[in-house]
Design a protein around this motif. Structure first.
Motif, PDB file in Angstrom:
ATOM      1  N   UNK A  58     -39.839  58.929 -23.139  1.00 43.86           N
ATOM      2  CA  UNK A  58     -40.142  57.571 -22.688  1.00 43.86           C
ATOM      3  C   UNK A  58     -41.237  56.956 -23.551  1.00 43.86           C
ATOM      4  N   UNK A  59     -41.442  55.646 -23.387  1.00 47.76           N
ATOM      5  CA  UNK A  59     -42.479  54.993 -24.177  1.00 47.76           C
ATOM      6  C   UNK A  59     -42.467  53.489 -24.023  1.00 47.76           C
ATOM      7  N   UNK A  60     -42.600  52.799 -25.141  1.00 50.29           N
ATOM      8  CA  UNK A  60     -42.641  51.328 -25.118  1.00 50.29           C
ATOM      9  C   UNK A  60     -41.843  50.768 -26.293  1.00 50.29           C
ATOM     10  N   UNK A  61     -41.631  49.450 -26.275  1.00 47.60           N
ATOM     11  CA  UNK A  61     -41.032  48.760 -27.419  1.00 47.60           C
ATOM     12  C   UNK A  61     -41.627  47.363 -27.450  1.00 47.60           C
ATOM     13  N   UNK A  62     -41.414  46.667 -28.555  1.00 49.32           N
ATOM     14  CA  UNK A  62     -41.944  45.312 -28.679  1.00 49.32           C
ATOM     15  C   UNK A  62     -40.967  44.346 -28.002  1.00 49.32           C
ATOM     16  N   UNK A  63     -41.380  43.769 -26.843  1.00 47.77           N
ATOM     17  CA  UNK A  63     -40.432  42.975 -26.051  1.00 47.77           C
ATOM     18  C   UNK A  63     -39.830  41.773 -26.785  1.00 47.77           C
ATOM     19  N   UNK A  72     -59.093  42.473 -24.450  1.00 48.14           N
ATOM     20  CA  UNK A  72     -59.371  42.217 -25.860  1.00 48.14           C
ATOM     21  C   UNK A  72     -58.856  43.419 -26.654  1.00 48.14           C
ATOM     22  N   UNK A  73     -58.466  43.201 -27.917  1.00 50.68           N
ATOM     23  CA  UNK A  73     -57.964  44.326 -28.706  1.00 50.68           C
ATOM     24  C   UNK A  73     -59.093  45.267 -29.123  1.00 50.68           C
ATOM     25  N   UNK A  81     -49.718  47.893 -30.017  1.00 51.80           N
ATOM     26  CA  UNK A  81     -50.057  48.176 -31.411  1.00 51.80           C
ATOM     27  C   UNK A  81     -51.100  47.198 -31.951  1.00 51.80           C
ATOM     28  N   UNK A  82     -51.243  46.058 -31.274  1.00 53.48           N
ATOM     29  CA  UNK A  82     -52.303  45.110 -31.648  1.00 53.48           C
ATOM     30  C   UNK A  82     -53.661  45.599 -31.155  1.00 53.48           C
TER      31      UNK A  82
END
Ligand SMILES: Cc1cc2nc3c(=O)[nH]c(=O)nc-3n(C[C@H](O)[C@H](O)[C@H](O)COP(=O)(O)OP(=O)(O)OC[C@H]3O[C@@H](n4cnc5c(N)ncnc54)[C@H](O)[C@@H]3O)c2cc1C
Ligand SMILES: [Zn+2]
Lengths: 100, 417
Positions: free
Chosen positions: B179-184, B266-267, B289-290
């Motif tokens: 599992x994980x994430x992706x850029x929507x 904030x990043x 990733x930002x």
């Protein structure tokens, strides 16, 4: 945050004092044994979920503990009015006319 | 369609990035299509892409009332996982996970699918029992999921507070590594670009006002802000607005629409290696990733279309995050927003045919449909093309609310993700 008027306490209080309790005026079937599957579905699962005027139940859970009904606009989240449980469903058009 | 590659990047860099072409044209509606898809979220765009690619149906329009990907697709916290309880759901979500694996290559578009692992925290005995039950059921279905002790959880995610006197003690965790994430946004854009390249029209800023049915009851097309558009097949994939769109076709749905909120900080430099969710404290967190911490909460309690939600919920969520990750207690939050999620009584989607000829629906993904985007698109395309459900989505009918064959994933999906 919503400010909600409890018709029993007659006070307008912040949302965390209240629990939402679903769509209002869905009457329990008088004779459950007589219901078809289709009718059970409508009673249990089908909801009007309107984009606009919604008749709904709230409970003043951290106050008097009582259930009441409300009319709220689901786009602006503004309450039109709240009223006691058991009172008939108010006629919105009549209310609007009276206000004008 | 320009092929994206390291070479094209280099070439465009040399000319100062001034010669990139638009990724897809903004289409105006034709008089008639073979298939109209209402809703240009990831699901609708994905369905258009697979209709064209796998079924050779290219006379297709995807119509959105706003800009594409501006609904829940562009508002979600992008958690992808498949460790749901029941056999039907395991197949459904794992099917999507399989498609995520090489989606970037398939679309020639980097969707930044990152298998960084999703860890679900257990804070009490009930959590432990329920997660272990999920793990066993997942294993039987070949779905990756395993149990971690608090120490193992801490090793996997160092910012985690596992001290015994914590307000929400960590008693273990379930971890799905796949599992994980992706850029929507990239998912919506990638599908839009690849679908448009195959001839699909993407029509934005064009609300569908009503689904028009003929005297025989069958679908004739849709009335839109840009006039009537004819089609014998209409697929509705409008998430939180599905009850409203279906009402226009004379159908009442077992759905309620609630605001679901998220916020970002904030990043900061990389500090958080995975995704952590907690059903019990109703919060989940990852780092984009930002560099922003992406934090999500549970739904607001009341039906609403406001795409806003209330502050008490944000307060509750942030308090829980600070408890579980004290390291973040002084982080500043940049912005918060809400999306409107369509929730079914059994927390499983409705994907299939409807009792109206030519009308199909994909809805009820509620708080957790981003992970399913490729799968939902793929299965909706199949159902529309063949006029019958694929075996994977066959159990996810509207009729299950009449027959009682519910697929109750309330425990797996109780928190928003
Ligand atoms: C804050 C938040 C966090 C979430 N986090 C996660 C997560 O971590 N993981 C996960 O798996 N899921 C998550 N979800 C759920 C996920 O976002 C959705 O289930 C998924 O994106 C739904 O995709 P969709 O394409 O069906 O819907 P959408 O992207 O909402 O697309 C529907 C489209 O239909 C359009 N539309 C509506 N009415 C009309 C009309 N009348 N005419 C024309 N067009 C119309 C809308 O404009 C919209 O673009 C989250 C949701 C929210 C709001
Ligand atoms: Zn009261």
């Amino acid at each position: 945050m919503l400010l909600i008027h409890c018709p029993y306490c007659d006070d307008t209080l912040p949302e965390p004092e209240f629990a939402y309790a679903g769509e209002a005026h869905i009457a329990r079937p008088a004779d459950p044994m007589a219901l078809s599957d289709e009718e059970w579905k409508n009673f249990l699962f089908i909801r009007s979920n309107p984009r606009g005027t919604h008749y709904e139940r709230w409970r003043h859970i951290h106050g008097c503990g009582r259930f009441f009904n409300a009319i709220r606009d689901t786009v602006s989240d503004k309450f039109v009015m709240t009223y006691r449980a058991g009172e008939p469903r108010p006629n919105l058009d009549a209310l609007k006319e009276a206000a004008e | 369609m320009t092929h994206y590659s390291a070479f094209s990047l280099l070439k465009n860099a040399l000319s100062g990035h001034k010669n990139w072409r638009e990724q897809w044209p903004d289409a105006q509606p034709k008089a008639e299509y073979d298939v109209i898809i209402v809703g240009a979220g990831g699901h609708g765009l994905g369905a258009a892409y697979y209709l064209a690619k796998e079924h050779g149906i290219t006379n297709v329009a995807v119509i959105d009332k706003g800009w594409l990907g501006g609904g829940n697709t562009g508002r979600n916290t992008t958690i992808i996982r498949s460790n749901y309880l029941y056999d039907e759901s395991a197949k459904l979500y794992d099917h999507a996970l399989d498609l995520w694996e090489d989606l970037s290559q398939d679309l020639n578009y980097n969707v930044m699918y990152s298998k960084r692992g999703v860890m679900m925290l257990a804070h009490n005995v009930h959590d432990i029992q329920s997660f272990k039950r999920h793990i066993h059921s997942n294993r039987l279905n070949g779905v990756d999921n395993r149990w971690l002790t608090p120490e193992e959880a801490k090793e996997f995610c160092p910012p985690l507070n596992i001290s015994k006197d914590a307000r929400y003690p960590v008693m273990g965790a379930a971890l799905q590594m796949r599992a994980g994430t992706a850029r929507h946004d990239a998912v919506a854009w990638g599908y839009a670009r690849a679908a448009a390249a195959r001839g699909v029209d993407i029509i934005q800023n064009c609300p569908v006002i009503a689904i028009r049915r003929g005297p025989d009851g069958a679908v004739q097309g849709v009335d839109t802000a840009k006039g009537f558009i004819k089609a014998k097949k209409v697929a509705v994939s409008t998430a939180g607005n599905t009850s409203v769109v279906m009402q226009s076709a004379g159908l009442r749905m077992p759905l309620e629409s609630y605001p679901l909120q998220a916020l970002v900080s904030e990043p900061v430099k990389p500090v958080f290696p995975c995704v952590v969710m907690s059903n019990t404290v109703h919060a989940y967190i990852s780092q984009s990733d930002k560099g922003e911490l992406v934090i999500g909460s549970g739904t607001d309690q009341y039906v609403s279309y406001s795409q806003r939600g209330g502050l008490p919920l944000i307060e509750h969520t942030v308090a829980a995050i600070c408890e579980v990750f004290p390291i973040f207690s002084r982080m500043r939050m940049l912005r918060k927003w809400g999306g409107i999620v369509d929730v079914t009584p059994d927390r499983s989607p409705i994907l299939g045919k409807l009792p109206v000829k030519g009308l199909y629906v994909n809805c009820g993904w509620g708080t957790g449909g981003f992970k399913a985007t490729p799968g939902a698109g793929h299965l909706l395309a199949w159902t529309v093309a063949k006029d019958e459900p694929h075996p994977i989505n066959a159990p996810f009918t509207l009729e299950r609310f009449t027959t009682g064959r519910l697929i109750d994933e309330a425990a797996a999906a109780a928190v928003a993700h």
